[in-house]
Structures are given as structure tokens and as C-alpha cells.
Write a protein that holds these residues in place. Structure first.
Motif: not given
Length: 161
Positions: A63-86
Motif C-alpha cells: 500500500w505504501v510503496n507507490p508513495r515511498l520513493f521520490p520522483p525519479p531523477a530521470r524519466w527514461d528508465a523502462w519501468i518508469t515509462r511503463g508506469v507513465l503508460g499505465e
């Protein structure tokens, strides 16, 4: 309203929440949750009711995981782009997605659900092969879904929030 939007609301994924969830640490640590849940389910055979403690900890972390980390420093990681697509997929009833992206995600979700059912059966019966096969099917479907979300993100402009 897409059912996924209800799920996103339950995890409190607002503008800032989605940005934080796009951190690769958020995505990759969430990938560890399912096998750990299976292990906790199996652990009931070894530690009995004490298995509820790690179960509650994993549910809390989920439950807490999606808010546990800061926004990414870079937006080009595969999983980052996957979350943005989601995020785009979740809002598809408000912002239409291209037609060629509408067929496969529901099928992958169904395949993931079938894998989860097999996994639950394996854990409930303490059978290793249904557990492992269910885990593999659920992961294959999830990773393929994320890859489709990367493609969706790219096709819809590929920008950052």
C-alpha cells in the motif's frame, strides 16, 4: 470509469503519487512482493499463525510503496515509462488511447489473473508446481503488460508528467 482508476484511487495515486510511483525503485521493489507473498503463504506450514505478521507487513508495504520513493531523477528508465503508460491506460475513458493498444492489456490482465488463481491454489494446497507455474504466468503477463504500457506511453507522446 475504468476499474483501474478505482484501484489507483485506493493507492492514493494523484499527480504526485504517480510521479513517485514512476521511480524505478518503486516498480522493481513491487516486483518482489508476489513471490514474498507466496513464501508467506507457504510459511504457514512452518510457523503457523506467525505467518500473519509478515503477511501484514507485505500488505502494508504494498500500500505504501507507490508513495515511498521520490520522483525519479530521470524519466527514461523502462519501468518508469511503463508506469507513465499505465497512468495513460488508467485514464483511457477520459483520454482515448490508440485502437491498437486496446486489445492486449485486458487479455494480459486476464492471463495474470489466471496465473494468480493457479498460484493461490498452489499455496493453499502447498503444491510446488502450481505455485511456481502460477507465479511464472502472473509475472510474464505483468512484464508484458508493462512493456505494452511503455509502447503506449511512446505512442502518446512519451513526455514526462
Amino acid at each position: 470509469m475504468a476499474w483501474e482508476r478505482h484501484l489507483a484511487a485506493a493507492f492514493r495515486l494523484d499527480e504526485a503519487g504517480w510521479a513517485r510511483h514512476a521511480n524505478p525503485w518503486s516498480g522493481w521493489t513491487r516486483m518482489a512482493i508476489l513471490p514474498l507473498l507466496a513464501l508467506v503463504g507457504w510459511s504457514r506450514a512452518w510457523i503457523g499463525w506467525w505467518a500473519l505478521l509478515p503477511l501484514l507487513l507485505l500488505i502494508g508495504f504494498t500500500w505504501v510503496n507507490p508513495r515511498l520513493f521520490p520522483p525519479p531523477a530521470r524519466w527514461d528508465a523502462w519501468i518508469t515509462r511503463g508506469v507513465l503508460g499505465e497512468r495513460l491506460w488508467v485514464a483511457r475513458d477520459r483520454v482515448p488511447v490508440p485502437a491498437h493498444h486496446r486489445r492486449l492489456p485486458p487479455l494480459l490482465s486476464a492471463a495474470g489473473a489466471a496465473g494468480m488463481l493457479l498460484l493461490l491454489y498452489g499455496v493453499a494446497m502447498l503444491e510446488i508446481w502450481p505455485t511456481l507455474l502460477g507465479l511464472a504466468v502472473a509475472y510474464l503477463a505483468k512484464l508484458w503488460f508493462i512493456d505494452r504500457m511503455v509502447w503506449l506511453h511512446q505512442d502518446m507522446g512519451g513526455g514526462t508528467p
